[in-house]
Design an enzyme around this catalytic site. Sequence first.
Site, PDB file in Angstrom:
ATOM      1  N   SER A 116      40.488  45.295  46.153  1.00 17.78           N
ATOM      2  CA  SER A 116      40.868  43.141  47.356  1.00 17.78           C
ATOM      3  C   SER A 116      42.370  43.383  47.027  1.00 17.78           C
ATOM      4  O   SER A 116      43.489  44.132  46.776  1.00 17.78           O
ATOM      5  CB  SER A 116      40.938  42.514  45.287  1.00 17.78           C
ATOM      6  N   LYS A 228      33.477  39.090  55.933  1.00 16.31           N
ATOM      7  CA  LYS A 228      32.636  39.047  54.464  1.00 16.31           C
ATOM      8  C   LYS A 228      32.910  37.514  54.129  1.00 16.31           C
ATOM      9  O   LYS A 228      33.320  36.657  53.893  1.00 16.31           O
ATOM     10  CB  LYS A 228      33.570  39.880  53.355  1.00 16.31           C
TER      11      LYS A 228
HETATM   12  C1  LIG Z   1      35.835  38.020  39.233  1.00 13.03           C
HETATM   13  C2  LIG Z   1      35.506  38.310  40.337  1.00 13.03           C
HETATM   14  C3  LIG Z   1      36.778  38.229  41.276  1.00 13.03           C
HETATM   15  C4  LIG Z   1      36.221  38.358  42.917  1.00 13.03           C
HETATM   16  N1  LIG Z   1      37.582  38.902  43.649  1.00 13.03           N
HETATM   17  C5  LIG Z   1      37.382  38.703  45.036  1.00 13.03           C
HETATM   18  C6  LIG Z   1      38.355  39.614  46.000  1.00 13.03           C
HETATM   19  O1  LIG Z   1      39.602  39.035  45.560  1.00 13.03           O
HETATM   20  N2  LIG Z   1      38.012  38.824  46.900  1.00 13.03           N
HETATM   21  C7  LIG Z   1      36.812  38.740  47.851  1.00 13.03           C
HETATM   22  O2  LIG Z   1      36.367  38.847  48.632  1.00 13.03           O
HETATM   23  N3  LIG Z   1      35.683  38.672  46.770  1.00 13.03           N
HETATM   24  C8  LIG Z   1      36.078  38.968  45.456  1.00 13.03           C
HETATM   25  N4  LIG Z   1      35.122  38.926  44.793  1.00 13.03           N
HETATM   26  C9  LIG Z   1      33.633  37.912  45.232  1.00 13.03           C
HETATM   27  C10 LIG Z   1      32.884  39.511  45.548  1.00 13.03           C
HETATM   28  O3  LIG Z   1      34.020  40.629  46.385  1.00 13.03           O
HETATM   29  C11 LIG Z   1      31.667  40.066  45.595  1.00 13.03           C
HETATM   30  O4  LIG Z   1      31.754  38.975  46.496  1.00 13.03           O
HETATM   31  C12 LIG Z   1      30.758  39.291  44.266  1.00 13.03           C
HETATM   32  O5  LIG Z   1      30.933  39.756  43.045  1.00 13.03           O
HETATM   33  C13 LIG Z   1      29.395  40.508  44.586  1.00 13.03           C
HETATM   34  O6  LIG Z   1      28.807  39.842  43.829  1.00 13.03           O
HETATM   35  P1  LIG Z   1      28.326  40.521  42.047  1.00 13.03           P
HETATM   36  O7  LIG Z   1      29.375  40.078  41.428  1.00 13.03           O
HETATM   37  O8  LIG Z   1      27.225  39.152  42.184  1.00 13.03           O
HETATM   38  O9  LIG Z   1      28.052  41.521  42.706  1.00 13.03           O
HETATM   39  C14 LIG Z   1      35.193  38.669  43.287  1.00 13.03           C
HETATM   40  C15 LIG Z   1      34.212  38.442  42.423  1.00 13.03           C
HETATM   41  C16 LIG Z   1      33.989  38.231  41.199  1.00 13.03           C
HETATM   42  C17 LIG Z   1      33.003  38.244  39.999  1.00 13.03           C
END
Ligand SMILES: Cc1cc2nc3c(=O)[nH]c(=O)nc-3n(C[C@H](O)[C@H](O)[C@H](O)COP(=O)(O)O)c2cc1C
Length: 358
Positions: A116, A228
């Site tokens: 990230s 994404k």
């Molecule tokens: C705590 C947290 C932080 C996240 N931080 C980012 C991030 O910095 N950049 C990003 O593109 N997606 C971020 N996401 C989204 C994840 O990349 C991803 O799309 C998502 O968590 C997938 O779903 P899942 O948690 O059900 O597996 C984050 C998700 C969570 C839960």
Amino acid sequence: MRPLDGTALDGPALNLAELAADARGRLDPVHWDFFTGGAGEERTVRANEAAFARRYLVPRVLRGAVRRDLRISLLGTRISMPVLIAPTAFHRLAHPEGELATARAAAEAGTIMVVSMAATRPVEQIAAAGGPLWFQLYPQADLDFTASVVRRAEAAGCSALVVTVDSPVFGRRERDLRHGFADLPPGMVCENMRDASGRVRDIGMDAGLDWARITWLREVTRLPILLKGVLHPADAALAVSYGLDGLLVSNHGGRQLDGALATLDALPAVVEAVGGRLPVLLDGGVRRGTDVLVALALGASAVLVGRPVLWGLAVGGAAGVRHVLDLLHADLDRALALAGVTGPADLRGDLVATVACG
Ligand SMILES: Cc1cc2nc3c(=O)[nH]c(=O)nc-3n(C[C@H](O)[C@H](O)[C@H](O)COP(=O)(O)O)c2cc1C
Ligand SMILES: CCCCCCC(=O)C(=O)O
């Protein structure tokens, strides 16, 4: 019966739900809510998992699937299974080693970690684990700074850029608002946001982000670029015409637009629009090997997991993340055997039936 209330388990978690319960018991409740929560009423958070619960498998029999091979190649990288680590922010809130532990587990398990932009360890240190890395970018309004972050990711050895496009503004996360959670604790920063002078910039969401910026990024780097956060098939078709290298069907784990379609429900139309010209990946709600199987049968090339990795990290650092990846690998292997399939390339939509509810 294993306790699911966050008290200590009497052995390693048998599944990711147990792991979540264990993590909940260990994390500061504010950080648990940041990791677990979503935007608004969290409809989309729930919908992602519910979409998998509506899919049933129609296995084949007598197929002699003695040996399964879970390995795949993605944009030139051979990995051990079609499961990657999604980019998630602030790993040091889950474990003191933060992203360094996550990267070691990914490297040991032989899969890709998507780092990230909001990592709490610098990408150069994360890369020292030696595993394949992709870098997630929130394009910043300051183009020079954005280009400098891309250069850093390239120099660290990241082999693809994952550009998050579902976040023109920040989602409204009511759990975080209730807690007043807005900043990292003292001593932790987003290490990839340091500029040349060493100052750490805030990550900005840019409502002005458009296709022209993607064209600009295409000229800034020779790395493959994946988008994404694509759910609409028209955007998937545009991505093909703009020369993108891959798509990630994602609604940010329900943390951005509440009420957005579950990723598994969005997947078939995106796959159809792309027509095999790009790899289509999916994240959101993947918790079991059978979920991986279903997503691949419906046209995904691979899936990513977000929250489960944070739970593993909170429970056991690198070993906890490894446990998550090992559980998914073993579970997918078993599911393939039971469905009469030898590997990801053999998965077809006829193995999946959708029921209206439950
Ligand atoms: C705590 C947290 C932080 C996240 N931080 C980012 C991030 O910095 N950049 C990003 O593109 N997606 C971020 N996401 C989204 C994840 O990349 C991803 O799309 C998502 O968590 C997938 O779903 P899942 O948690 O059900 O597996 C984050 C998700 C969570 C839960
Ligand atoms: C302003 C900090 C940005 C961190 C973004 C992390 C993220 O994407 C998330 O879903 O949380």
